[in-house]
Design a protein around this motif. Structure first.
Motif, mmCIF file in Angstrom:
data_model
loop_
_atom_site.group_PDB
_atom_site.id
_atom_site.type_symbol
_atom_site.label_atom_id
_atom_site.label_comp_id
_atom_site.label_asym_id
_atom_site.label_seq_id
_atom_site.Cartn_x
_atom_site.Cartn_y
_atom_site.Cartn_z
ATOM 1 N N SER A 43 0.859 -1.191 0.000
ATOM 2 C CA SER A 43 0.000 0.000 0.000
ATOM 3 C C SER A 43 0.885 1.227 0.000
ATOM 4 C CB SER A 43 -0.939 0.020 1.212
ATOM 5 O OG SER A 43 -0.195 0.115 2.411
ATOM 6 N N TYR A 55 -3.557 3.898 -2.199
ATOM 7 C CA TYR A 55 -3.912 2.636 -2.846
ATOM 8 C C TYR A 55 -3.442 1.474 -1.974
ATOM 9 C CZ TYR A 55 1.015 2.050 -3.967
ATOM 10 O OH TYR A 55 2.379 1.898 -3.853
ATOM 11 N N GLU A 57 -2.985 -3.114 -2.377
ATOM 12 C CA GLU A 57 -3.111 -4.293 -3.226
ATOM 13 C C GLU A 57 -3.097 -5.557 -2.374
ATOM 14 O OE1 GLU A 57 -0.660 -4.660 -6.662
ATOM 15 O OE2 GLU A 57 -0.639 -2.496 -7.058
ATOM 16 N N LEU A 65 -9.723 -4.015 -10.261
ATOM 17 C CA LEU A 65 -9.729 -2.709 -9.595
ATOM 18 C C LEU A 65 -11.131 -2.428 -9.082
ATOM 19 C CD1 LEU A 65 -8.541 0.142 -8.939
ATOM 20 C CD2 LEU A 65 -9.165 0.792 -11.299
ATOM 21 N N ALA A 74 -12.100 3.261 0.115
ATOM 22 C CA ALA A 74 -11.834 1.906 -0.358
ATOM 23 C C ALA A 74 -12.259 0.828 0.622
ATOM 24 C CB ALA A 74 -10.343 1.761 -0.671
ATOM 25 N N ILE A 91 -6.845 -4.502 -6.490
ATOM 26 C CA ILE A 91 -6.378 -3.136 -6.250
ATOM 27 C C ILE A 91 -7.556 -2.306 -5.774
ATOM 28 C CG2 ILE A 91 -5.238 -1.099 -7.233
ATOM 29 C CD1 ILE A 91 -5.226 -4.207 -9.336
ATOM 30 N N ALA A 93 -8.411 1.802 -4.069
ATOM 31 C CA ALA A 93 -7.840 3.131 -3.871
ATOM 32 C C ALA A 93 -8.919 4.067 -3.355
ATOM 33 C CB ALA A 93 -7.255 3.667 -5.180
ATOM 34 N N SER A 101 -6.802 10.004 0.488
ATOM 35 C CA SER A 101 -6.238 10.742 -0.637
ATOM 36 C C SER A 101 -6.423 12.254 -0.461
ATOM 37 C CB SER A 101 -6.887 10.296 -1.949
ATOM 38 O OG SER A 101 -6.583 8.946 -2.221
ATOM 39 N N TYR A 117 -7.274 7.466 -11.909
ATOM 40 C CA TYR A 117 -7.176 6.003 -11.876
ATOM 41 C C TYR A 117 -6.310 5.464 -13.013
ATOM 42 C CZ TYR A 117 -10.302 5.394 -7.943
ATOM 43 O OH TYR A 117 -10.839 5.396 -6.672
ATOM 44 N N LEU A 120 -2.899 5.970 -11.800
ATOM 45 C CA LEU A 120 -2.568 4.996 -10.758
ATOM 46 C C LEU A 120 -2.204 3.647 -11.371
ATOM 47 C CD1 LEU A 120 -2.413 4.200 -7.748
ATOM 48 C CD2 LEU A 120 -4.831 3.550 -7.913
ATOM 49 N N ARG A 124 1.402 1.765 -11.034
ATOM 50 C CA ARG A 124 1.575 0.397 -10.544
ATOM 51 C C ARG A 124 1.920 -0.588 -11.670
ATOM 52 N NH1 ARG A 124 3.484 -0.306 -6.505
ATOM 53 N NH2 ARG A 124 2.617 -2.399 -6.252
#
Length: 284
Positions: A43, A55, A57, A65, A74, A91, A93, A101, A117, A120, A124
């Motif tokens: 993260s 974010y 994972e 996602l 999230a 994922i 976020a 955020s 997104y 993002l 990643r």
């Protein structure tokens, strides 16, 4: 006498069964608590456009996602993360200004949040995802399908609208939806880097909702990725006939009605919700 006692006990058992059935049939009227999130594999805070975007994972495999709805974060996806991380790279976020955020002085807009997104995913190094979006997250998914189809395997959008008249006029009078706004405020104050600014943040979101989205049937007709549109049969916010219209305008779109569920179906019926996602991913 014994027969009378048995009859009375049987009668009360029937009453209890009826009461229990009525209670379970009204799960759509309640907002369950957000579940605990599993421990993330990784993260962080990504430098995305002009913000820092939280974010996290989980798991390994084909990437999915999950994008939350307006005012939320999230952590609404706890049930889904626990399920899909068993066999997928998951994922999640927080959209700009939401949860952990940050936000900038730019006005909120779906194109802007979609670009966050996309950035993002690039950050990643993820080429393509199945996008599962709830409410605003579903709208972002549809926006991405129109403007960045190369990033998508498919879109599963629950409780999304494509014009402002797809939202029910009395949504803010609904007690479950009002409860959600209160819960979202409590979580904002716990998670946000600007914990005292929920009212200002939510006001900016309401300003966006007053005019967006505003897509035409011709724009929706250009979508080329597989789309599943889901809506609870007791959705407090989005009109069923609007979702049916979307399903007609988006080529090949599949419409799924979630039984005994509302705008918050992922919390009210996680087992059924996850099955809907897996069916969509399997093309069923």
């Amino acid at each position: 006498m014994r027969g009378i006692v048995i009859a009375i006990l049987t009668f009360f058992s029937m009453l209890l069964a009826v009461a229990a059935g009525a209670q379970s049939a009204e799960r759509w009227a309640e907002l369950p608590a957000f579940p605990s999130m599993p421990v993330a594999k990784t993260s962080g805070m990504a430098d995305v456009n002009d913000i820092k975007m939280y974010y996290a994972e989980y798991g390994e495999g084909e990437p999915i996602l999950f994008i939350h709805g307006g005012l939320g974060n999230a952590d609404v996806w706890g049930h889904q993360v626990a399920d899909f991380a068993k066999d997928h790279r998951v994922i999640v976020a927080d959209s700009r200004g939401h949860g952990r955020s940050t936000r900038s002085q730019q006005p909120f807009g779906y194109d802007l949040m979609t670009s966050d997104y996309i950035a993002l995913l690039d950050y990643r190094k993820i080429d393509k995802v199945t996008l599962v979006g709830w409410s605003d997250g579903g709208i972002i998914g549809i926006d991405m399908a129109m403007k960045h189809p190369e990033k998508l395997t498919r879109v599963i959008a629950q409780a999304a609208n494509v014009t402002t008249d797809g939202v029910k006029d009395d949504v803010l009078k609904n007690k479950t939806f009002r409860h959600y706004i209160e819960v979202a405020g409590d979580q904002y104050r716990k998670l946000s880097p600007t914990p005292t600014e929920y009212e200002a943040f939510s006001r900016k979101m309401f300003e966006m909702w007053a005019t967006q989205p505003a897509w035409t049937a011709a724009e929706l007709a250009k979508i080329s990725v597989p789309v599943t549109l889901a809506i609870g049969d007791h959705d407090e916010a989005v009109k069923l006939d609007h979702t049916e219209m979307m399903a007609k305008d988006i080529p090949g779109a599949k419409l799924v009605i979630l039984k005994d569920a509302s705008h918050f179906a992922m919390l009210q019926d996680p087992t059924g919700y996850d099955a809907m996602i897996r069916d969509a991913m399997a093309g069923r």
